[in-house]
Design an enzyme around this catalytic site. Structure first.
Site, PDB file in Angstrom:
ATOM      1  N   LYS B  78       5.736   0.153   0.234  1.00 26.76           N
ATOM      2  CA  LYS B  78       4.611  -0.410   0.670  1.00 26.76           C
ATOM      3  C   LYS B  78       4.778  -1.859  -0.171  1.00 26.76           C
ATOM      4  CE  LYS B  78      -0.361   0.123   0.987  1.00 26.76           C
ATOM      5  NZ  LYS B  78      -1.405   1.020   0.805  1.00 26.76           N
ATOM      6  N   SER B 153      -4.554   1.910   4.502  1.00 26.66           N
ATOM      7  CA  SER B 153      -4.018   0.914   4.544  1.00 26.66           C
ATOM      8  C   SER B 153      -2.627   1.019   4.310  1.00 26.66           C
ATOM      9  CB  SER B 153      -4.458  -0.817   3.520  1.00 26.66           C
ATOM     10  OG  SER B 153      -4.003   0.539   2.383  1.00 26.66           O
ATOM     11  N   SER B 177      -5.565   5.178   1.580  1.00 24.26           N
ATOM     12  CA  SER B 177      -5.148   4.676   2.377  1.00 24.26           C
ATOM     13  C   SER B 177      -3.535   5.637   2.194  1.00 24.26           C
ATOM     14  CB  SER B 177      -4.468   3.167   1.470  1.00 24.26           C
ATOM     15  OG  SER B 177      -5.876   2.273   1.709  1.00 24.26           O
TER      16      SER B 177
END
Lengths: 482, 485, 95
Positions: B78, B153, B177
């Site tokens: 990420k 997210s 997330s």
């Protein structure tokens, strides 16, 4: 209108740890810009703080030395504001739960009396970097070497009532942090910084007046001047019908005045909250006990001991205990000569003058404690008079002999104490000044008193100062009266 | 089976059997990413050179006799994990051009274990979002339905793994997330106990809530990744110094005697009934495996959302102050003075949602509001933690939906950000309390994946992985791939 | 507790976020919506409840006072927007 001055001081002491409070960067002063700024110090994204154990220990030492309450846990909080020397956009400090709670420090005033100054709290925080205003095409340059250096912020109660008291307090803090070995107290380099909160109120009024904060006054002298100036300014302002504004002011030593700092229009809302990257710091009782046991004899204790053990006056004790180095020197001298009073007089008198003249610290003294002690022994055993001792002292300072005895020997400064020799010398002096002797014998008490000095002077001249003054006086009187 | 269909476990066997090399595997996936990702937009940066270099190194290490489970495993991070000399953007304009000067601990640990980094994954800007629509680099699409959001997210991480571009990815979870995108894309995702995984180099959103964790196609792969990611880090003061469990060994433990709790508050209005049914179906399956179920109560659950939306923005408002155009990242053009530098760099550099949350947080901490907002929220936080502590006195595991709704249409919630906040209802309590949580595939509704969430007491990630793994031995939801991928 | 335009401007200033004229009304509305969500907290009775700042209630570990960082100025300043003579440059800071 009688006015009373109310002063509270915030002192920031840079703790002399090897590494910074939240990062393992060096804290050495004077390095090239940004060469001691790690990822953490630069506030790089993703970086996190880890607390320096020595900073905690130093803060606790201070707290114990001022008899303060040390809370079982203390918490770091973020003080949020934007400034280029503050890389994270917040300063990690302590708000509701400081490491050191209420304590006090006793200061000695000029008249010898002691006053207890309350200390509200002391807390740990990180220092900011530096903005350099050298003109870089109209830009400022930021150096973050200092960012993250551990600070102990010491907040006094508003117990101080004059600029002189303020200076005494700052000096006492200065001495204490140096005694404890937690800060080098170098105000010129910024290791010890003082902010003064000053207000005035009509004598007898209970409420405090509005205070102004004078920032970054970096010497004892400037503290006194800045405060005095500010007090005057406030009094004049009020007497002219104005009101004191709560604001931050800077002291300008060149103009000897304080001026308002630009645009602090609204008080900053720092939005303090507990730093989520740091956990509450626990102070265990056994840690407190261990630190307490490791404390050196503190200035107050030393002062008291000097008074009781050595019979020194409060004033003398304060001066000698002002720094650990001075106190140790004094005790070493005393250790050699066994006469505290003489040792005190010589250390505070001739030695201090010499050091001041040449701008030396006591650690750099050209006359060692052993040398001075040895010299005092010779005063005590009448080998030399006090007056001659001054010459010996100067000779030692100039490196003209390794010991007092060597100097005395080399320069033939031994005092004459043989009464027979003195008498013989005096007889000669009186014979050489027969007229004055007659005049003396013909005069009354008062006139005699004035003339006596003439004979003493002649005697000292004849003996090149080596005759023991006490014996000279005694024998001369006898001879003149007879 | 094509290489891109292999799980981490299968890759480990394949590499060990010399069915293919790490280099071949990497090349194959790099090519696939290039062809397929334009539909998804899951990658912000593809690190081809780095990947090939790491793959070569992995092959060399294997030839020299090493055979760790992740040696040669292709993954991606990420884009809020700092990767040295590689763009680390947090999907924000304010970090344009920011080549991180160091590696996050998670990145270091996975690299030491031999993983191959294929790139940096898209996300909601600064991890603030549940749909991956707030990225400076554009929205990510859900491979199960390209007109829908993948969740957020960690939307890029989820989409890339779900579309078989990579077998597994790292994500972060502050309010759900990892778990929520896993649920919306038919993946298994784990948020570890707070402090289990180091946050050094994991760019902070909300420091007391953030945790890094794995997203993969099954529990076993998550266990493999977690084993390498987790562990004490002296550089992170909030990192817990506690020995790691053997997550792989824990997978096979039988479920007999497992006590499961089903909170009655979970089944209120707002939950899509069809999702509720899937939860109950999972419960039945677990009962067959030997577990018992009882109803429990988490009475303060409903207050979690307001508390979260005070605490997270408050911490974020402070964490994001360092983005000021001075030492790194985006700086506005020709700042006229300091104030202008700050305001325009930040005003132009941050997206709308980030600015909103910074302002909410600033407000909640400001003078006069601190007690009513920040302190109040932290009090509620304690109530929520207390609820879990009490519940875990009666049960070993809590089960429920991961999300109240299926994946929604792109753009659907843009007009009303608050409606997106409400999607977090099941996940945020775990972050507030710091307990570990996992989402696993539990079926489909209207062709869209449904995830079921498991919550466990502190440091019982092993239990979560165990239960999910056992469930995945008797079901095959997790093996399904979206059509066309 | 509804925010007015001036409140929003004050908050934006505290946070150094430059809001354009156009952004202010919508931001005000959205913020008010969020605050509406948050205000639900006030209905909860939290008397006597200790706030929870850290989920695990652990305590701070201390680090030995040793210097381990070295000078990395070149590497760290390679990514800076404006640097000269080793200093970070910003518009002049006026005291």
């Amino acid at each position: 209108m009688q006015w009373e001055t109310v002063i509270g001081l915030e002192i920031h002491a840079q703790l002399s740890t090897q590494s910074k409070i939240f990062s393992a960067s060096a804290t050495t002063f004077g390095a090239e810009p940004n060469t001691q700024a790690s990822l953490v110090d630069l506030g790089m994204p993703g970086t996190l703080p880890v607390l320096n154990a020595e900073a905690v220990r130093m803060a606790v030492k201070f707290g114990l030395a001022i008899d303060a309450h040390i809370a079982p846990t203390n918490v770091f909080a973020r003080k949020n504001y934007f400034y280029p020397d503050l890389p994270k956009g917040y300063q990690t400090s302590q708000m509701d739960h400081p490491i050191v709670g209420k304590g006090h420090l006793d200061i000695t005033l000029e008249d010898g009396t002691t006053k207890r100054i309350g200390i509200t709290r002391a807390h740990l925080e990180e220092d900011a970097g530096k903005s350099l205003h050298e003109d870089f095409h109209g830009m400022s340059g930021i150096d973050l070497n200092r960012a993250g250096t551990p600070l102990l912020e010491i907040v006094s109660e508003p117990d101080i009532r004059s600029a002189k008291e303020a200076v005494a307090y700052v000096k006492a803090i200065h001495a204490l942090v140096r005694y404890l070995g937690i800060c080098d107290g170098n105000m010129a380099e910024g290791s010890l910084r003082c902010d003064c909160n000053v207000s005035v109120r009509p004598k007898g009024q209970a409420e405090f007046g509005t205070r102004a904060e004078i920032k970054n006054v970096n010497s004892f002298r400037f503290i006194e001047k800045a405060i005095n100036h500010e007090v005057q300014r406030q009094i004049e302002l009020i007497e002219d019908g104005g009101t004191v504004v709560q604001e931050t002011r800077l002291y300008d030593p060149n103009k000897d005045q304080t001026r308002s700092m630009r645009s602090k229009e609204e008080a900053n809302d720092y939005r303090y909250f507990p730093c989520p990257d740091l956990l509450p710091v626990v102070i265990e009782q056994c840690f407190l006990d261990e630190v307490r046991a490791s404390l050196p004899e503190l200035p107050v204790q030393k002062r008291e001991r000097f008074e009781t053990q050595f019979g020194l006056s409060a004033y003398d004790a304060t001066v000698l205990a002002a720094s650990r180095e001075m106190a140790d020197y004094f005790e070493a001298v005393n250790g050699v000569c066994g006469d505290a009073k003489l040792a005190a007089n010589w250390v505070m008198g001739e030695l201090s003058s010499l050091l001041n003249k040449d701008n030396l610290d006591i650690e750099q003294s050209p006359v060692s404690a052993e040398q001075l002690g040895g010299m005092i022994l010779r005063i005590k055993d009448n080998t030399i008079s006090g007056k001659i001792a001054k010459m010996v002292f100067e000779a030692l300072a100039a490196g003209e002999g390794a010991t007092a005895d060597e100097v005395i020997e080399k320069k033939g400064l031994k005092q004459v104490t043989d009464s027979g020799a003195i008498e013989a010398m005096l007889d000669e002096v009186l014979a050489a000044n027969a007229e004055q002797v007659e005049q003396y014998r013909a005069s009354d008490e008062a006139k005699r008193g004035k003339m006596f000095g003439f004979f003493v002077g002649q005697a000292m001249k004849a003996s090149k100062g080596k005759a023991n003054p006490g014996q000279v006086n005694e024998l001369l009187k006898k001879k003149l009266e007879s | 089976m094509s290489m891109h269909e292999l799980t981490l476990r299968q890759i480990a066997s394949g590499l060990a059997n010399k069915d293919f090399s790490a280099t071949e595997l990497t090349q194959s996936l790099l090519a696939r990413i290039q062809t397929v990702d334009p539909q998804l937009n899951s990658f912000i940066t593809v690190t081809e050179e780095l990947a090939l270099s790491q793959a070569k190194s992995a092959d060399e290490r294997r030839a020299a006799g090493e055979n760790g489970a992740l040696l040669g495993a292709p993954i991606a991070h990420k884009d809020l994990f700092c990767t040295q000399n590689v763009l680390t953007s947090c999907a924000s304009k304010i970090l344009s051009g920011f080549k991180a000067p160091y590696n996050a601990t998670v990145v270091e640990k996975l690299a030491s274990a031999g993983t191959v980094t294929l790139g940096k994954l898209n996300m909601d800007e600064f991890a603030m979002g549940s749909a991956n629509e707030s990225s400076h680099y554009g929205a990510v699409k859900n491979p199960w339905d390209l007109t829908r959001v993948p969740g957020g997210s960690s939307g890029g991480s989820a989409a890339a793994v779900a579309a078989r571009l990579i077998p597994a990815a790292t994500g972060t979870d502050t309010g759900g997330s990892i778990r929520q995108p896993a649920a919306l894309t038919n993946l298994t995702g784990l948020k570890p106990t707070y402090g289990r995984v180091s946050r050094w180099g994991m760019i902070a959103y909300a420091s007391s809530l953030d945790q890094g964790g794995p997203l993969a196609r099954n529990a076993e792969d998550c266990a493999l990744l977690l084993q390498a990611m987790a562990g004490f880090d002296p550089k992170d003061s909030t990192s817990v110094d506690q020995p790691l469990d053997d997550y792989l060994a824990a997978l096979d433990k039988p479920l007999a005697g497992l006590r499961i709790g089903l909170p009655k508050e979970y089944f209120g209005a707002g939950l899509d009934a069809r999702i509720g049914e899937k939860v109950l179906a999972v419960v039945e399956e677990l009962k067959k495996l030997g577990a018992t179920v009882k109803e429990i109560s988490l009475p303060n659950m409903q207050h979690a959302i307001p508390a979260y939306y005070v605490i997270a923005p408050a911490e974020a408002s402070s964490n994001l102050s360092r983005f000021d155009g001075v030492r790194f990242g985006y700086r506005c053009e020709n700042p006229v003075n300091l104030e202008d530098l700050y305001k325009r760099s930040r005003g132009e550099g941050f997206g709308a949602e980030v600015k909103r949350r910074i302002m909410v947080g600033t407000y909640a901490l400001s003078a006069g509001y601190y007690d009513a907002y920040y302190i109040k929220a932290q009090q509620i936080r304690r109530l929520i933690k207390n609820d879990f502590v009490a519940a875990f006195n009666e049960v070993d595991l809590i089960i429920g939906p991961t999300t109240p709704n299926l994946a929604w249409k792109l753009g659907e919630k843009n007009a009303d950000p608050v409606s997106a906040y409400l999607e977090d209802i099941y996940t945020i309590t775990a972050n507030l309390a710091g307990i570990p949580g996992l989402s696993m595939p539990a079926g489909f509704v209207d062709g869209l994946p449904v995830g079921v969430q498991l919550l466990a007491p502190y440091f019982q990630e092993g239990r979560l992985l165990n239960v999910a793994h056992q469930y995945q031995q008797v079901t095959d939801w997790h093996t399904q791939a979206p059509t066309g991928f | 507790m509804a925010l007015e335009r001036s409140d929003v401007e004050k908050i934006a200033h505290l946070a150094r976020l430059g809001l354009t004229e156009a952004e202010v009304p919508q931001t005000t509305d959205t913020l008010n919506n969020i605050l509406g969500l948050i205000d639900a907290m006030q209905a909860v009775d939290t008397t006597g409840i200790e706030p929870l700042a850290h989920p695990l209630e652990a305590t701070q570990r201390l680090r030995a006072d040793v210097v381990t960082e070295t000078n990395q100025r070149e590497a760290y300043q390679a990514i800076a927007p404006a640097v000269e003579s080793g200093l970070y440059l910003v518009p002049k800071v006026i005291e």
